[in-house]
Design a protein around this motif. Structure first.
Motif, PDB file in Angstrom:
ATOM      1  N   VAL A  99      35.529  41.910  41.642  1.00 40.37           N
ATOM      2  CA  VAL A  99      35.836  42.196  43.048  1.00 40.37           C
ATOM      3  C   VAL A  99      36.795  41.146  43.608  1.00 40.37           C
ATOM      4  CG1 VAL A  99      33.695  43.452  43.493  1.00 40.37           C
ATOM      5  CG2 VAL A  99      33.733  40.955  43.772  1.00 40.37           C
ATOM      6  N   SER A 100      37.557  40.523  42.727  1.00 38.79           N
ATOM      7  CA  SER A 100      38.439  39.430  43.138  1.00 38.79           C
ATOM      8  C   SER A 100      39.498  39.880  44.141  1.00 38.79           C
ATOM      9  CB  SER A 100      39.119  38.803  41.911  1.00 38.79           C
ATOM     10  OG  SER A 100      38.167  38.258  41.030  1.00 38.79           O
ATOM     11  N   ASP A 101      40.132  41.025  43.887  1.00 38.07           N
ATOM     12  CA  ASP A 101      41.177  41.493  44.804  1.00 38.07           C
ATOM     13  C   ASP A 101      40.603  41.792  46.179  1.00 38.07           C
ATOM     14  OD1 ASP A 101      43.087  41.227  42.859  1.00 38.07           O
ATOM     15  OD2 ASP A 101      43.110  43.359  42.303  1.00 38.07           O
ATOM     16  N   ALA A 102      39.431  42.412  46.196  1.00 34.66           N
ATOM     17  CA  ALA A 102      38.784  42.708  47.479  1.00 34.66           C
ATOM     18  C   ALA A 102      38.434  41.415  48.199  1.00 34.66           C
ATOM     19  CB  ALA A 102      37.531  43.545  47.245  1.00 34.66           C
ATOM     20  N   PHE A 103      37.953  40.443  47.461  1.00 35.77           N
ATOM     21  CA  PHE A 103      37.566  39.170  48.073  1.00 35.77           C
ATOM     22  C   PHE A 103      38.774  38.458  48.672  1.00 35.77           C
ATOM     23  CE2 PHE A 103      36.401  34.627  47.852  1.00 35.77           C
ATOM     24  CZ  PHE A 103      35.285  34.662  48.687  1.00 35.77           C
ATOM     25  N   ARG A 104      39.927  38.619  48.052  1.00 32.47           N
ATOM     26  CA  ARG A 104      41.133  37.976  48.597  1.00 32.47           C
ATOM     27  C   ARG A 104      41.472  38.522  49.983  1.00 32.47           C
ATOM     28  NH1 ARG A 104      42.607  38.507  43.079  1.00 32.47           N
ATOM     29  NH2 ARG A 104      42.627  36.463  42.055  1.00 32.47           N
ATOM     30  N   GLU A 105      41.188  39.815  50.210  1.00 29.80           N
ATOM     31  CA  GLU A 105      41.395  40.392  51.543  1.00 29.80           C
ATOM     32  C   GLU A 105      40.488  39.692  52.559  1.00 29.80           C
ATOM     33  OE1 GLU A 105      43.588  42.598  52.365  1.00 29.80           O
ATOM     34  OE2 GLU A 105      44.094  43.775  50.577  1.00 29.80           O
ATOM     35  N   VAL A 106      39.246  39.461  52.162  1.00 28.48           N
ATOM     36  CA  VAL A 106      38.295  38.776  53.034  1.00 28.48           C
ATOM     37  C   VAL A 106      38.704  37.321  53.232  1.00 28.48           C
ATOM     38  CG1 VAL A 106      35.879  38.090  53.290  1.00 28.48           C
ATOM     39  CG2 VAL A 106      36.450  40.320  52.308  1.00 28.48           C
ATOM     40  N   LEU A 107      39.129  36.700  52.164  1.00 27.41           N
ATOM     41  CA  LEU A 107      39.535  35.301  52.212  1.00 27.41           C
ATOM     42  C   LEU A 107      40.712  35.095  53.158  1.00 27.41           C
ATOM     43  CD1 LEU A 107      38.948  32.510  51.025  1.00 27.41           C
ATOM     44  CD2 LEU A 107      40.494  33.052  49.132  1.00 27.41           C
ATOM     45  N   SER A 108      41.640  36.046  53.163  1.00 31.06           N
ATOM     46  CA  SER A 108      42.795  35.958  54.058  1.00 31.06           C
ATOM     47  C   SER A 108      42.362  35.898  55.519  1.00 31.06           C
ATOM     48  CB  SER A 108      43.719  37.163  53.841  1.00 31.06           C
ATOM     49  OG  SER A 108      44.723  37.227  54.839  1.00 31.06           O
ATOM     50  N   ILE A 109      41.412  36.764  55.877  1.00 30.35           N
ATOM     51  CA  ILE A 109      40.912  36.768  57.258  1.00 30.35           C
ATOM     52  C   ILE A 109      40.142  35.488  57.551  1.00 30.35           C
ATOM     53  CG2 ILE A 109      39.339  37.929  58.850  1.00 30.35           C
ATOM     54  CD1 ILE A 109      40.035  40.559  57.472  1.00 30.35           C
ATOM     55  N   LEU A 157      32.932  32.466  41.604  1.00 29.50           N
ATOM     56  CA  LEU A 157      33.619  31.414  42.363  1.00 29.50           C
ATOM     57  C   LEU A 157      34.526  30.550  41.499  1.00 29.50           C
ATOM     58  CD1 LEU A 157      30.792  30.276  44.808  1.00 29.50           C
ATOM     59  CD2 LEU A 157      32.905  31.488  45.386  1.00 29.50           C
ATOM     60  N   GLU A 158      34.353  30.603  40.193  1.00 34.03           N
ATOM     61  CA  GLU A 158      35.264  29.857  39.314  1.00 34.03           C
ATOM     62  C   GLU A 158      36.708  30.316  39.486  1.00 34.03           C
ATOM     63  OE1 GLU A 158      33.796  30.328  35.364  1.00 34.03           O
ATOM     64  OE2 GLU A 158      31.967  29.127  35.709  1.00 34.03           O
ATOM     65  N   GLY A 159      36.864  31.570  39.923  1.00 32.12           N
ATOM     66  CA  GLY A 159      38.213  32.089  40.156  1.00 32.12           C
ATOM     67  C   GLY A 159      38.794  31.684  41.497  1.00 32.12           C
ATOM     68  N   PHE A 160      38.001  30.971  42.318  1.00 29.75           N
ATOM     69  CA  PHE A 160      38.457  30.564  43.653  1.00 29.75           C
ATOM     70  C   PHE A 160      38.118  29.092  43.898  1.00 29.75           C
ATOM     71  CE2 PHE A 160      37.749  35.092  43.712  1.00 29.75           C
ATOM     72  CZ  PHE A 160      38.873  35.588  44.356  1.00 29.75           C
ATOM     73  N   PRO A 161      38.711  28.211  43.072  1.00 26.54           N
ATOM     74  CA  PRO A 161      38.391  26.778  43.210  1.00 26.54           C
ATOM     75  C   PRO A 161      38.816  26.200  44.552  1.00 26.54           C
ATOM     76  CG  PRO A 161      40.287  27.107  41.763  1.00 26.54           C
ATOM     77  CD  PRO A 161      39.709  28.461  42.025  1.00 26.54           C
ATOM     78  N   GLU A 162      39.742  26.880  45.244  1.00 30.75           N
ATOM     79  CA  GLU A 162      40.215  26.379  46.536  1.00 30.75           C
ATOM     80  C   GLU A 162      39.226  26.650  47.665  1.00 30.75           C
ATOM     81  OE1 GLU A 162      41.528  30.690  46.438  1.00 30.75           O
ATOM     82  OE2 GLU A 162      41.236  29.058  45.006  1.00 30.75           O
ATOM     83  N   LEU A 163      38.255  27.530  47.440  1.00 37.61           N
ATOM     84  CA  LEU A 163      37.291  27.895  48.479  1.00 37.61           C
ATOM     85  C   LEU A 163      36.272  26.768  48.663  1.00 37.61           C
ATOM     86  CD1 LEU A 163      36.174  30.020  50.450  1.00 37.61           C
ATOM     87  CD2 LEU A 163      34.831  30.959  48.566  1.00 37.61           C
TER      88      LEU A 163
END
Length: 276
Positions: free
Chosen positions: A163-173, A206-212
């Motif tokens: 669900v990485s692509d979907a999460f990026r939409e959420v992360l942007s907001i 979360l390993e795919g989003f170390p910046e979070l």
């Protein structure tokens, strides 16, 4: 986010959706479109002016709809936003999707007019179809007042599929709002993992989003996803619930008519769905 579509029936929840659309358009410096579908007794587009007079009540509704769209347009213009309004006849939810594709909208915000506590009514059949079919993210505004900018976004997933692509939409907001993201996994009857084991898929994700950095991880054991979300929100803050609407292990079932009304004591917070 460059172009936001706000379908509206001018109900209270749709008015809240319009206000949210304007605020998000300001945040992203995006264009905003307000779109209203009006049911008519005949094919209105093909009527000439003389025949239109045979339907005074419809003419009155059209005039009222145009005035309401103009008020929304003025609201957007006061915020220095580029705004377009559209009035179409015959209520066909696919018209909204066609309109969205034609104008390359990359986000949809709308309101539901259903009864609090019943998912089936909460969303309504038209909004449910929009959520299911839209290829772009959709936010559905419901009974609760919208708190914006969002400060606490709850992202619900089992984290077993990508669900990485979907999460990026959420992360942007979240980044634009400076919001905290709460990753929530519900262990249901078919998923008897312990809380500790339930956290493993979230950690791997979360390993795919170390910046979070601004986030929390949460696992709840409940028989139904809806109940789990409710239980979480009883004890934690939330301004927006975000989830995916695809796949057998996703949460499309949240919007299914097969869900028993008695189990669907659902939050009236805005829900964001992202198709994967």
């Amino acid at each position: 986010m460059k172009n936001i579509l706000v379908p509206t029936d001018f109900s209270e929840n749709c008015d809240k959706a319009a206000d949210l659309g304007i605020e998000m358009a300001k945040l992203y410096d995006a264009e905003i479109h307000f779109f209203h579908l009006l049911q008519t007794p005949v094919d209105w587009v093909k009527l000439d002016k003389q025949k239109e007079k045979r339907y005074p009540e419809t003419l009155k509704k059209i005039g009222k709809a145009k005035a309401s769209l103009r008020e929304l347009e003025k609201k957007a213009e006061k915020e220095n936003l580029k705004c377009l309004t559209f009035l179409q006849f015959h209520v066909d939810q696919d018209n909204i999707l066609k309109h969205s594709g034609h104008y390359d909208h990359d986000f949809v915000i709308t309101g539901s007019s259903g009864t609090k506590g019943i998912v089936r009514e909460l969303l309504g059949s038209n909004v449910e179809r929009l959520v299911r079919k839209s290829d772009v993210p959709v936010i559905v505004v419901k009974e609760d007042d919208v708190r914006f900018p969002f400060k606490d976004i709850v992202f619900v997933s089992d984290f077993l599929e990508d669900v990485s692509d979907a999460f990026r939409e959420v992360l942007s907001i979240a980044e634009r709002c400076n919001a905290k993201i709460h990753l929530l996994r519900i262990n249901t009857e078919s998923d008897r993992n312990s809380i500790a084991l339930g956290l493993d898929p979230i950690r791997k994700f979360l390993e795919g989003f170390p910046e979070l950095k601004n986030f929390s991880m949460n696992v709840y054991n409940e028989n139904q996803v809806e109940t789990g979300i409710n239980t979480y929100l009883k004890h934690n803050k939330g301004d927006l619930i975000a989830m995916c609407t695809h796949g057998h292990t996703g949460f499309l079932s949240l919007f299914s008519k097969s869900i028993a009304e008695g189990v669907a004591n659902h939050s009236a917070l805005p829900i964001m769905t992202i198709k994967i």
